[in-house]
Design a protein around this motif. Structure first.
Motif, PDB file in Angstrom:
ATOM      1  N   LEU A 129       4.172   2.203   4.292  1.00 59.54           N
ATOM      2  CA  LEU A 129       3.494   2.957   3.241  1.00 59.54           C
ATOM      3  C   LEU A 129       2.673   1.969   2.417  1.00 59.54           C
ATOM      4  CD1 LEU A 129       6.111   5.517   1.856  1.00 59.54           C
ATOM      5  CD2 LEU A 129       4.007   6.030   3.085  1.00 59.54           C
ATOM      6  N   LEU A 130       1.353   2.202   2.383  1.00 58.32           N
ATOM      7  CA  LEU A 130       0.440   1.362   1.603  1.00 58.32           C
ATOM      8  C   LEU A 130      -0.245   2.213   0.540  1.00 58.32           C
ATOM      9  CD1 LEU A 130      -1.321  -0.697   4.438  1.00 58.32           C
ATOM     10  CD2 LEU A 130       0.780  -1.268   3.192  1.00 58.32           C
ATOM     11  N   ASP A 131      -0.940   1.541  -0.367  1.00 55.79           N
ATOM     12  CA  ASP A 131      -1.745   2.254  -1.346  1.00 55.79           C
ATOM     13  C   ASP A 131      -2.751   3.155  -0.636  1.00 55.79           C
ATOM     14  OD1 ASP A 131      -0.495   0.893  -3.402  1.00 55.79           O
ATOM     15  OD2 ASP A 131      -2.044  -0.651  -3.548  1.00 55.79           O
ATOM     16  N   ASP A 132      -3.026   4.292  -1.239  1.00 51.65           N
ATOM     17  CA  ASP A 132      -4.012   5.204  -0.681  1.00 51.65           C
ATOM     18  C   ASP A 132      -5.356   4.489  -0.531  1.00 51.65           C
ATOM     19  OD1 ASP A 132      -5.007   7.680   0.232  1.00 51.65           O
ATOM     20  OD2 ASP A 132      -5.897   8.054  -1.734  1.00 51.65           O
ATOM     21  N   GLY A 133      -5.970   4.647   0.635  1.00 52.20           N
ATOM     22  CA  GLY A 133      -7.257   4.010   0.905  1.00 52.20           C
ATOM     23  C   GLY A 133      -7.145   2.610   1.468  1.00 52.20           C
ATOM     24  N   GLN A 134      -5.933   2.048   1.505  1.00 47.69           N
ATOM     25  CA  GLN A 134      -5.736   0.701   2.046  1.00 47.69           C
ATOM     26  C   GLN A 134      -5.327   0.798   3.514  1.00 47.69           C
ATOM     27  OE1 GLN A 134      -6.687  -1.818   0.085  1.00 47.69           O
ATOM     28  NE2 GLN A 134      -7.116  -0.206  -1.421  1.00 47.69           N
ATOM     29  N   GLN A 135      -5.479  -0.287   4.234  1.00 51.26           N
ATOM     30  CA  GLN A 135      -5.231  -0.255   5.665  1.00 51.26           C
ATOM     31  C   GLN A 135      -4.851  -1.628   6.186  1.00 51.26           C
ATOM     32  OE1 GLN A 135      -8.930   0.968   7.429  1.00 51.26           O
ATOM     33  NE2 GLN A 135     -10.114  -0.608   6.386  1.00 51.26           N
ATOM     34  N   LEU A 136      -4.535  -1.673   7.482  1.00 44.72           N
ATOM     35  CA  LEU A 136      -4.304  -2.941   8.156  1.00 44.72           C
ATOM     36  C   LEU A 136      -5.643  -3.513   8.598  1.00 44.72           C
ATOM     37  CD1 LEU A 136      -1.235  -2.197  10.484  1.00 44.72           C
ATOM     38  CD2 LEU A 136      -1.254  -2.854   8.074  1.00 44.72           C
ATOM     39  N   SER A 137      -5.742  -4.826   8.540  1.00 44.15           N
ATOM     40  CA  SER A 137      -6.889  -5.506   9.132  1.00 44.15           C
ATOM     41  C   SER A 137      -6.497  -5.976  10.521  1.00 44.15           C
ATOM     42  CB  SER A 137      -7.351  -6.659   8.240  1.00 44.15           C
ATOM     43  OG  SER A 137      -6.268  -7.496   7.898  1.00 44.15           O
ATOM     44  N   ALA A 138      -7.278  -6.852  11.122  1.00 47.23           N
ATOM     45  CA  ALA A 138      -6.993  -7.300  12.486  1.00 47.23           C
ATOM     46  C   ALA A 138      -5.593  -7.895  12.575  1.00 47.23           C
ATOM     47  CB  ALA A 138      -8.031  -8.332  12.911  1.00 47.23           C
ATOM     48  N   THR A 169       3.713  -4.757  -6.970  1.00 50.91           N
ATOM     49  CA  THR A 169       3.060  -5.773  -7.802  1.00 50.91           C
ATOM     50  C   THR A 169       2.593  -6.951  -6.947  1.00 50.91           C
ATOM     51  OG1 THR A 169       5.213  -6.803  -8.276  1.00 50.91           O
ATOM     52  CG2 THR A 169       4.412  -5.142  -9.840  1.00 50.91           C
ATOM     53  N   LEU A 170       2.047  -6.654  -5.785  1.00 46.56           N
ATOM     54  CA  LEU A 170       1.657  -7.726  -4.867  1.00 46.56           C
ATOM     55  C   LEU A 170       0.317  -8.351  -5.235  1.00 46.56           C
ATOM     56  CD1 LEU A 170       2.667  -6.094  -1.470  1.00 46.56           C
ATOM     57  CD2 LEU A 170       3.949  -7.771  -2.813  1.00 46.56           C
ATOM     58  N   GLY A 171      -0.428  -7.679  -6.083  1.00 45.66           N
ATOM     59  CA  GLY A 171      -1.757  -8.172  -6.408  1.00 45.66           C
ATOM     60  C   GLY A 171      -2.791  -7.580  -5.466  1.00 45.66           C
ATOM     61  N   THR A 172      -4.007  -7.442  -5.940  1.00 41.06           N
ATOM     62  CA  THR A 172      -5.055  -6.868  -5.110  1.00 41.06           C
ATOM     63  C   THR A 172      -5.471  -7.843  -4.013  1.00 41.06           C
ATOM     64  OG1 THR A 172      -6.749  -7.697  -6.611  1.00 41.06           O
ATOM     65  CG2 THR A 172      -5.937  -5.458  -7.001  1.00 41.06           C
ATOM     66  N   GLY A 173      -6.156  -7.310  -3.011  1.00 42.69           N
ATOM     67  CA  GLY A 173      -6.655  -8.155  -1.936  1.00 42.69           C
ATOM     68  C   GLY A 173      -5.792  -8.090  -0.698  1.00 42.69           C
ATOM     69  N   GLN A 174      -6.002  -9.056   0.197  1.00 44.53           N
ATOM     70  CA  GLN A 174      -5.331  -9.098   1.487  1.00 44.53           C
ATOM     71  C   GLN A 174      -3.962  -9.776   1.399  1.00 44.53           C
ATOM     72  OE1 GLN A 174      -6.355  -7.982   4.698  1.00 44.53           O
ATOM     73  NE2 GLN A 174      -7.797  -6.787   3.457  1.00 44.53           N
ATOM     74  N   ALA A 196       1.730  -8.184  10.401  1.00 47.48           N
ATOM     75  CA  ALA A 196       0.515  -7.437  10.099  1.00 47.48           C
ATOM     76  C   ALA A 196      -0.186  -8.070   8.903  1.00 47.48           C
ATOM     77  CB  ALA A 196       0.831  -5.971   9.808  1.00 47.48           C
ATOM     78  N   ASN A 197      -1.472  -7.781   8.784  1.00 47.45           N
ATOM     79  CA  ASN A 197      -2.257  -8.111   7.596  1.00 47.45           C
ATOM     80  C   ASN A 197      -2.683  -6.797   6.952  1.00 47.45           C
ATOM     81  OD1 ASN A 197      -2.264 -10.980   8.103  1.00 47.45           O
ATOM     82  ND2 ASN A 197      -3.785 -10.605   9.699  1.00 47.45           N
ATOM     83  N   PHE A 198      -2.472  -6.676   5.646  1.00 48.04           N
ATOM     84  CA  PHE A 198      -2.782  -5.422   4.973  1.00 48.04           C
ATOM     85  C   PHE A 198      -3.403  -5.688   3.612  1.00 48.04           C
ATOM     86  CE2 PHE A 198       1.337  -6.583   3.309  1.00 48.04           C
ATOM     87  CZ  PHE A 198       1.367  -6.098   2.008  1.00 48.04           C
ATOM     88  N   SER A 199      -3.968  -4.646   3.031  1.00 49.47           N
ATOM     89  CA  SER A 199      -4.560  -4.755   1.705  1.00 49.47           C
ATOM     90  C   SER A 199      -3.845  -3.820   0.742  1.00 49.47           C
ATOM     91  CB  SER A 199      -6.054  -4.410   1.760  1.00 49.47           C
ATOM     92  OG  SER A 199      -6.249  -3.118   2.311  1.00 49.47           O
ATOM     93  N   GLY A 200      -3.937  -4.130  -0.537  1.00 52.72           N
ATOM     94  CA  GLY A 200      -3.331  -3.282  -1.553  1.00 52.72           C
ATOM     95  C   GLY A 200      -2.246  -3.977  -2.334  1.00 52.72           C
ATOM     96  N   THR A 201      -1.740  -3.292  -3.343  1.00 51.04           N
ATOM     97  CA  THR A 201      -0.771  -3.887  -4.265  1.00 51.04           C
ATOM     98  C   THR A 201       0.667  -3.487  -3.978  1.00 51.04           C
ATOM     99  OG1 THR A 201      -0.985  -2.048  -5.822  1.00 51.04           O
ATOM    100  CG2 THR A 201      -2.506  -3.902  -6.093  1.00 51.04           C
TER     101      THR A 201
END
Length: 362
Positions: free
Chosen positions: A134-143, A107-112, A59-64
């Motif tokens: 479980l991801l940061d609130d407001g974050q999601q998977l991309s394509a 501590t993954l760092g912001t972004g994708q 998967a590709n996801f966003s958040g820290t």
């Protein structure tokens, strides 16, 4: 005074816990952003079941932050959790029995970010239900990550599974923590070839006889890798371009050394048993290139009769059935008496990679 202070501390702790939970978002396993690889049971799309070695989730996801929710059958499985493609230093996840959330990092760092969850262990360690992220609130998977260019399937035993491959050269090789299918020859070769891989393997299994009551001809068509069961894989779901069969190592031990068969098969019966299994694979995949391999344990040592059985079987299938999509490949035995270690797997992977490149023009 002390009791009131203690109550206050507990209340603050509870508030913090709920605050952290409120800041996390559960990503359901049926989210379209996941790409699943391997024979995975989707009877319940919200709870896919992984059992075969090498089964993986990308998967590709966003958040820290990242946590993974699993429900493991026996508490014996291990997974590599690879973030942003750094497979040199994966998070190694040791499961516990039952439902649990496994914290990976905050501590993954912001972004994708890129994610791969990869099953290191086998069906004999049980199955694992994937319950989501479980991801940061407001974050999601991309394509979802794109499919790879090619498809390979491997049928094998402990060598193909990667049993003991991370063990010390002078130590035992039976620790589950040192069984890592990600660094087995087939998995390495598949990555080198940009190919999606299905690994159908079980430590101790043979074509005529195994270290347990079932054999590969009874096992190869299962959806679940957990023992001998009635589940059935739908071969129409996924069609490989190349099939590698690396079996007979256990047969060589159990027939010759252990005397496990009540009636010892003669040479022709051994060849016929191998032909029957290869023909069952051919019936599933009429157009696939089938590589009949063996090694790199002592079934390929100098003077062994077992590679000749495979050569004769292939010659018979070419002549009798006009099967021209067959070839043989033998991984050299280097004298090491235990399961191949990672360095040996790499040598075998390089050999397999070059062979497939030449054969398939990839």
């Amino acid at each position: 005074m002390y009791i009131n202070k203690l109550k206050w501390i507990c209340l603050v702790w509870l508030v913090c816990v709920f605050a952290v939970q409120a800041e996390q978002r559960v990503i359901s396993p049926d989210n379209k952003g996941f790409r699943y690889v391997g024979r995975i049971d989707f009877t319940d799309p919200k709870t896919p079941q992984l059992s075969w070695p090498g089964s993986s989730i990308k998967a590709n996801f966003s958040g820290t932050s990242l946590s993974i929710i699993l429900d493991d059958e026996l508490g014996k499985n291990y997974f590599n959790v690879i973030v942003d493609g750094d497979d040199r230093y994966p998070y190694v996840l040791q499961t516990e029995k039952g439902l649990k959330t496994y914290w990976i990092s905050n501590t993954l760092g912001t972004g994708q970010h890129q994610l791969e969850i990869y099953k290191r262990t086998e069906g004999e360690e049980g199955s694992t239900l994937f319950k989501g992220l479980l991801l940061d609130d407001g974050q999601q998977l991309s394509a979802a990550p794109p499919a790879l260019a090619h498809k390979i399937e491997i049928y094998g035993d402990s060598i193909t599974s990667g049993a003991g491959n991370e063990g010390a050269y002078n130590g035992k090789d039976d620790l589950l923590s040192e069984k890592n299918n990600y660094l087995a020859y087939g998995s390495i070769a598949a990555r080198q070839l940009n190919a999606e891989l299905h690994t159908i393997s079980q430590s101790g299994i043979g074509i005529m006889v195994s270290w347990f009551p079932f054999i590969m001809p009874q096992f190869y068509d299962q959806l679940s890798a957990v023992g001998d069961n009635d589940s059935k894989w739908d071969f129409n779901q996924w069609t490989p371009e190349v099939v590698v069969i690396n079996l007979l190592q256990n047969d060589s031990w159990l027939v010759e050394r252990e005397g496990r068969m009540k009636v010892v098969p003669n040479d022709q019966q051994r060849i016929d048993a191998y032909i029957a299994f290869v023909r069952s694979i051919r019936a599933k995949y009429p157009q696939a290139e089938i590589i009949c391999a063996l090694g790199s344990m002592d079934a390929t040592k100098q003077g062994s009769i077992w590679p000749d059985y495979i050569r004769q079987a292939v010659k018979t299938m070419e002549d009798k059935f006009d099967d021209q999509k067959l070839s043989t490949l033998f991984f050299d035995f280097n004298g090491y008496g235990q399961h191949p270690r990672v360095a040996q797997h790499q040598v075998n992977a390089d050999k397999l990679t070059q062979f497939i490149k030449q054969k398939m023009h990839w």
